[in-house]
Design a protein around this motif. Structure first.
Motif, PDB file in Angstrom:
ATOM      1  N   ASP A   1     -10.742   7.820 -11.400  1.00  0.00           N
ATOM      2  CA  ASP A   1     -10.568   7.268 -10.053  1.00  0.00           C
ATOM      3  C   ASP A   1      -9.215   6.489 -10.138  1.00  0.00           C
ATOM      4  O   ASP A   1      -9.233   5.406 -11.093  1.00  0.00           O
ATOM      5  CB  ASP A   1     -11.765   6.359  -9.980  1.00  0.00           C
ATOM      6  CG  ASP A   1     -11.597   5.541  -8.622  1.00  0.00           C
ATOM      7  OD1 ASP A   1     -10.800   5.699  -7.908  1.00  0.00           O
ATOM      8  OD2 ASP A   1     -12.561   4.565  -8.577  1.00  0.00           O
ATOM      9  N   PRO A   2      -8.381   6.751  -9.359  1.00  0.00           N
ATOM     10  CA  PRO A   2      -7.105   5.847  -9.261  1.00  0.00           C
ATOM     11  C   PRO A   2      -7.365   4.315  -8.931  1.00  0.00           C
ATOM     12  O   PRO A   2      -6.622   3.551  -9.324  1.00  0.00           O
ATOM     13  CB  PRO A   2      -6.362   6.423  -8.221  1.00  0.00           C
ATOM     14  CG  PRO A   2      -6.839   7.909  -7.920  1.00  0.00           C
ATOM     15  CD  PRO A   2      -8.260   7.822  -8.182  1.00  0.00           C
TER      16      PRO A   2
ATOM     17  N   ARG B   1       0.797   9.635  -5.608  1.00  0.00           N
ATOM     18  CA  ARG B   1       1.303  11.028  -5.002  1.00  0.00           C
ATOM     19  C   ARG B   1       2.274  11.783  -6.246  1.00  0.00           C
ATOM     20  O   ARG B   1       1.761  12.797  -6.564  1.00  0.00           O
ATOM     21  CB  ARG B   1       1.872  10.901  -3.708  1.00  0.00           C
ATOM     22  CG  ARG B   1       2.401  12.202  -3.154  1.00  0.00           C
ATOM     23  CD  ARG B   1       3.065  12.387  -1.981  1.00  0.00           C
ATOM     24  NE  ARG B   1       4.354  11.505  -2.298  1.00  0.00           N
ATOM     25  CZ  ARG B   1       4.844  10.361  -1.531  1.00  0.00           C
ATOM     26  NH1 ARG B   1       4.031   9.633  -0.789  1.00  0.00           N
ATOM     27  NH2 ARG B   1       6.014   9.894  -1.690  1.00  0.00           N
ATOM     28  N   GLU B   2       3.086  11.057  -6.579  1.00  0.00           N
ATOM     29  CA  GLU B   2       3.872  11.072  -7.612  1.00  0.00           C
ATOM     30  C   GLU B   2       3.180  11.648  -8.827  1.00  0.00           C
ATOM     31  O   GLU B   2       3.674  12.273  -9.742  1.00  0.00           O
ATOM     32  CB  GLU B   2       5.241  10.423  -7.749  1.00  0.00           C
ATOM     33  CG  GLU B   2       6.042  10.342  -6.375  1.00  0.00           C
ATOM     34  CD  GLU B   2       6.561  11.608  -6.034  1.00  0.00           C
ATOM     35  OE1 GLU B   2       6.906  12.423  -6.757  1.00  0.00           O
ATOM     36  OE2 GLU B   2       6.267  11.893  -4.792  1.00  0.00           O
ATOM     37  N   SER B   3       2.413  10.785  -9.369  1.00  0.00           N
ATOM     38  CA  SER B   3       1.724  10.951 -10.468  1.00  0.00           C
ATOM     39  C   SER B   3       0.651  12.140 -10.633  1.00  0.00           C
ATOM     40  O   SER B   3       0.757  12.894 -11.624  1.00  0.00           O
ATOM     41  CB  SER B   3       0.677   9.579 -11.033  1.00  0.00           C
ATOM     42  OG  SER B   3       1.435   8.558 -11.019  1.00  0.00           O
ATOM     43  N   LYS B   4       0.235  12.399  -9.366  1.00  0.00           N
ATOM     44  CA  LYS B   4      -0.384  13.592  -9.295  1.00  0.00           C
ATOM     45  C   LYS B   4       0.605  15.026  -9.352  1.00  0.00           C
ATOM     46  O   LYS B   4       0.255  15.856  -9.759  1.00  0.00           O
ATOM     47  CB  LYS B   4      -1.068  13.717  -7.937  1.00  0.00           C
ATOM     48  CG  LYS B   4      -2.011  14.918  -7.979  1.00  0.00           C
ATOM     49  CD  LYS B   4      -2.825  14.936  -6.575  1.00  0.00           C
ATOM     50  CE  LYS B   4      -3.845  16.194  -6.198  1.00  0.00           C
ATOM     51  NZ  LYS B   4      -3.068  17.571  -6.380  1.00  0.00           N
ATOM     52  N   GLY B   5       1.726  14.795  -8.659  1.00  0.00           N
ATOM     53  CA  GLY B   5       2.782  15.835  -8.606  1.00  0.00           C
ATOM     54  C   GLY B   5       3.226  16.248 -10.168  1.00  0.00           C
ATOM     55  O   GLY B   5       3.276  17.205 -10.299  1.00  0.00           O
TER      56      GLY B   5
ATOM     57  N   PRO C   1      -0.942   9.637 -14.467  1.00  0.00           N
ATOM     58  CA  PRO C   1      -1.020  10.863 -14.180  1.00  0.00           C
ATOM     59  C   PRO C   1      -2.248  11.613 -14.987  1.00  0.00           C
ATOM     60  O   PRO C   1      -2.621  12.557 -14.503  1.00  0.00           O
ATOM     61  CB  PRO C   1       0.033  11.654 -14.827  1.00  0.00           C
ATOM     62  CG  PRO C   1       1.100  10.421 -14.648  1.00  0.00           C
ATOM     63  CD  PRO C   1       0.339   9.232 -14.938  1.00  0.00           C
ATOM     64  N   CYS C   2      -2.857  10.796 -15.927  1.00  0.00           N
ATOM     65  CA  CYS C   2      -4.145  11.358 -16.573  1.00  0.00           C
ATOM     66  C   CYS C   2      -5.430  11.419 -15.711  1.00  0.00           C
ATOM     67  O   CYS C   2      -6.228  12.131 -15.818  1.00  0.00           O
ATOM     68  CB  CYS C   2      -4.393  10.373 -17.760  1.00  0.00           C
ATOM     69  SG  CYS C   2      -3.266  10.333 -19.122  1.00  0.00           S
ATOM     70  N   ALA C   3      -5.113  10.467 -14.287  1.00  0.00           N
ATOM     71  CA  ALA C   3      -6.200  10.723 -13.567  1.00  0.00           C
ATOM     72  C   ALA C   3      -6.548  12.095 -12.881  1.00  0.00           C
ATOM     73  O   ALA C   3      -7.423  12.509 -12.243  1.00  0.00           O
ATOM     74  CB  ALA C   3      -6.152   9.446 -12.412  1.00  0.00           C
ATOM     75  N   TYR C   4      -5.266  12.522 -12.799  1.00  0.00           N
ATOM     76  CA  TYR C   4      -5.124  13.909 -12.034  1.00  0.00           C
ATOM     77  C   TYR C   4      -4.813  15.194 -13.096  1.00  0.00           C
ATOM     78  O   TYR C   4      -4.709  16.155 -12.621  1.00  0.00           O
ATOM     79  CB  TYR C   4      -3.740  13.796 -11.129  1.00  0.00           C
ATOM     80  CG  TYR C   4      -3.973  12.752 -10.265  1.00  0.00           C
ATOM     81  CD1 TYR C   4      -4.712  12.540  -9.187  1.00  0.00           C
ATOM     82  CD2 TYR C   4      -3.217  11.565 -10.447  1.00  0.00           C
ATOM     83  CE1 TYR C   4      -4.765  11.473  -8.301  1.00  0.00           C
ATOM     84  CE2 TYR C   4      -3.224  10.448  -9.816  1.00  0.00           C
ATOM     85  CZ  TYR C   4      -3.951  10.451  -8.425  1.00  0.00           C
ATOM     86  OH  TYR C   4      -3.934   9.417  -7.678  1.00  0.00           O
TER      87      TYR C   4
ATOM     88  N   PRO D   1       0.878  -1.257   0.075  1.00  0.00           N
ATOM     89  CA  PRO D   1       0.191   0.040  -0.092  1.00  0.00           C
ATOM     90  C   PRO D   1       0.907   1.173   0.040  1.00  0.00           C
ATOM     91  O   PRO D   1       0.366   2.407  -0.501  1.00  0.00           O
ATOM     92  CB  PRO D   1      -0.709  -0.256   1.419  1.00  0.00           C
ATOM     93  CG  PRO D   1      -0.998  -1.643   1.505  1.00  0.00           C
ATOM     94  CD  PRO D   1       0.352  -2.103   1.309  1.00  0.00           C
ATOM     95  N   GLU D   2       1.959   1.123   0.696  1.00  0.00           N
ATOM     96  CA  GLU D   2       2.750   2.267   0.664  1.00  0.00           C
ATOM     97  C   GLU D   2       3.417   2.778  -0.782  1.00  0.00           C
ATOM     98  O   GLU D   2       3.571   3.753  -1.073  1.00  0.00           O
ATOM     99  CB  GLU D   2       4.178   2.062   1.783  1.00  0.00           C
ATOM    100  CG  GLU D   2       3.678   2.169   3.178  1.00  0.00           C
ATOM    101  CD  GLU D   2       3.065   0.799   3.644  1.00  0.00           C
ATOM    102  OE1 GLU D   2       2.389   0.721   4.383  1.00  0.00           O
ATOM    103  OE2 GLU D   2       3.069  -0.123   2.913  1.00  0.00           O
ATOM    104  N   GLU D   3       3.739   1.490  -1.655  1.00  0.00           N
ATOM    105  CA  GLU D   3       4.182   1.999  -2.934  1.00  0.00           C
ATOM    106  C   GLU D   3       3.342   2.573  -3.824  1.00  0.00           C
ATOM    107  O   GLU D   3       3.376   3.350  -4.605  1.00  0.00           O
ATOM    108  CB  GLU D   3       4.804   0.606  -3.369  1.00  0.00           C
ATOM    109  CG  GLU D   3       6.319   0.199  -2.853  1.00  0.00           C
ATOM    110  CD  GLU D   3       6.628  -1.027  -3.336  1.00  0.00           C
ATOM    111  OE1 GLU D   3       8.007  -1.248  -2.962  1.00  0.00           O
ATOM    112  OE2 GLU D   3       6.105  -1.818  -4.078  1.00  0.00           O
ATOM    113  N   LEU D   4       2.012   1.981  -3.554  1.00  0.00           N
ATOM    114  CA  LEU D   4       0.866   2.507  -4.607  1.00  0.00           C
ATOM    115  C   LEU D   4       0.534   3.867  -4.192  1.00  0.00           C
ATOM    116  O   LEU D   4       0.419   4.672  -4.769  1.00  0.00           O
ATOM    117  CB  LEU D   4      -0.412   1.584  -4.119  1.00  0.00           C
ATOM    118  CG  LEU D   4      -1.684   2.144  -4.759  1.00  0.00           C
ATOM    119  CD1 LEU D   4      -1.217   2.039  -6.310  1.00  0.00           C
ATOM    120  CD2 LEU D   4      -2.565   1.109  -4.498  1.00  0.00           C
TER     121      LEU D   4
END
Length: 517
Positions: free
Chosen positions: A396-397, A180-184, A424-427, A172-175
């Motif tokens: 939705d991720p 987070r980084e994809s949104k970034g 990243p397209c989710a965000y 879960p931590e890796e996900l």
């Protein structure tokens, strides 16, 4: 990183990889079909609307840019709905015809995000004398790409970190980190290129192509597009069917396939290509696998990637990067694009099995367009910006997680990696303008669609789909390996394409050129 929906064509990847590893108009005649040739001062060509006439009538200065090439910058509207508003520039390059000039051949290498300018600089190797004697070879960087008002999002250091993200999260931590980084990434693109993001879609790039067609003086378009370039060409034909002379769409993308399904199918394509590589590898005494079965060797690849995920491979480049699972996967994927690069993959895997991933890293750098000085082109950023705008991706991720699990079941090596590449397209800060639907191009003359049966990046079923959806599509298959078919060693494919470009003769629909050797 091009871990997005469609990855770029790399027809010269073998030569580039080998090099890295070794380093340890006037009036013109008319051709068949009535292509009007353009000179330095072509006649004015009528625009689709009066408001666009200033763009179609422009006479840019073509200046020498080395090695016999000429370059120019073409003005186009940022927003075609507001042609009197802000303008941007599209950079173009051409190599003049060596004989009787009958028009231009516009080319695109794929991506999205691949530089048509850099691709065109290889025109002497890409095309035979019969084509180069008749056509100016014209390339361009599509809007948002390379030298054409580029999208920018991250620094090179940030891109290093983004490329190395674990796209097969085990915890879960890796996900959470991946999300987070994809949104970034999406946030950084909005911060640095927000005004440009709504206007870098393929539909606008196709409209730019029509301006470029007019600027070079051609009444109808002659075009060769590879990989993503097939989508660009098909969309052009759908928008401007009466302006088409001849389109070759090689390594076809099927625009009717939904986005996440396309990711899954592409991951399966890489799986097929890896298995073909393994079968070939077993015929060579230098094959590094202890197993002599495809399933056994696939298990060895899986074990290597798991090892890199837990303990990064050795990096002799001295740049501080850890060769983790992401970099190792990219290093395996890159030579699958080109059969001639398979010996390099054999050698690189041999070193990697012994703990050294340097050669895999060198090949991964080719795919993501990372230079030896650590800088990137904007290929990764423009690839994401164009894909996220062109196609409706889920917001939705959780949908990506479910899709990644399914893709991993049918493509264990690459399924999760390819699927999460679109996260990243989710965000994405700009709503998609596109729909995944067939393009018919009703009223266009015959359009030649080329598909390679074991193409890793654009599976053969996509070529069959596109050819059937286009109202005038003609399918030419090639029983071969690697990405795209033209000028890949098949005289059958080459002669069919050249004959079509020159004389507008198409092969029988469904013809399959035989395997080489």
């Amino acid at each position: 990183m091009t871990r997005a929906k469609r990855w770029p064509a790399r027809r010269v990847v073998a030569a580039v990889t080998a090099a890295l590893l070794a380093c340890g108009c006037s009036a013109a005649t008319r051709d068949a079909g009535g292509t009007a040739g353009g000179g330095d001062h072509p006649a004015t060509i009528k625009a689709p609307t009066p408001a666009l006439q200033p763009f179609y009538s422009q006479k840019p200065a073509w200046n020498d840019c080395g090695d016999g090439f000429q370059c120019a910058r073409i003005q186009v509207p940022l927003d075609y709905a507001k042609p009197s508003g802000e303008r941007i520039e599209v950079s173009a390059i051409r190599l003049r015809a060596t004989g009787t000039h009958v028009g231009s051949l516009l080319i695109n290498p794929g991506g999205p995000g691949g530089s048509g300018i850099q691709y065109t600089r290889s025109a002497r190797a890409l095309f035979p004398d019969s084509i180069r004697s008749r056509f100016d070879i014209v390339g361009f960087d599509p809007r948002g790409v390379g030298e054409s008002t580029p999208v920018r999002c991250m620094t090179s250091k940030q891109l290093d970190a983004f490329v190395s993200l674990d796209a097969s999260p085990d915890t879960p931590e890796e996900l959470t980190t991946l999300e987070r980084e994809s949104k970034g990434f999406a946030d950084d693109c909005e911060a640095k290129s927000g005004h440009l993001l709504p206007h870098v879609g393929t539909a606008d790039a196709a409209r730019d192509m029509d301006v470029l067609r007019a600027v070079v003086g051609d009444t109808k378009l002659t075009y060769l597009g590879k990989s993503y370039g097939t989508y660009l060409g098909a969309l052009y034909a759908d928008l401007f069917p009466k302006q088409v002379r001849a389109l070759v769409l090689d390594g076809a993308v099927d625009p009717a396939v939904p986005s996440l399904k396309a990711n899954e199918v592409q991951a399966q394509g890489f799986e097929v290509a890896l298995k073909a590589f393994l079968e070939d590898c077993f015929q060579d005494g230098a094959c590094p696998f202890t197993s002599r079965t495809v399933d056994g060797a696939m298990a060895e690849v899986s074990a290597l990637l798991k090892k890199a995920d837990e303990h990064p491979l050795k990096n002799d480049l001295g740049d501080g990067r850890q060769i983790d699972e992401a970099w190792a996967t990219l290093g395996i994927v890159t030579p699958l694009y080109e059969r001639d690069a398979w010996p390099r993959l054999r050698a690189a895997l041999g070193h990697a099995f012994n703990g050294n991933g340097t050669d895999l890293l060198r090949m991964a750098d080719i795919l993501v367009d990372r230079q030896q000085d650590g800088t990137y082109s904007n290929q990764t950023e423009s690839n994401m910006a164009i894909n996220c705008l062109d196609h409706p991706f889920p917001k939705d991720p959780g949908e990506y997680q479910r899709a990644a699990g399914e893709a991993a079941r049918v493509a264990p090596q690459f399924g999760s990696f390819v699927m999460y590449g679109s996260l990243p397209c989710a965000y994405w800060p700009v709503a998609s303008k596109g729909t995944d639907k067939p393009l018919k191009a009703a009223g266009a003359p015959p359009i030649l669609v080329v598909g390679t049966i074991r193409d890793p990046a654009t599976p053969y079923e996509w070529a069959k789909g596109l050819a059937s959806e286009l109202s005038s599509g003609v399918l030419l298959g090639f029983d071969g390996d690697g990405h795209t078919g033209y000028r890949s060693g098949s005289a059958c494919v080459d002669s069919a394409v050249d004959d079509y470009l020159i004389s507008l003769r198409v092969p029988k629909n469904g013809t399959v050129c035989p395997k080489i050797g």
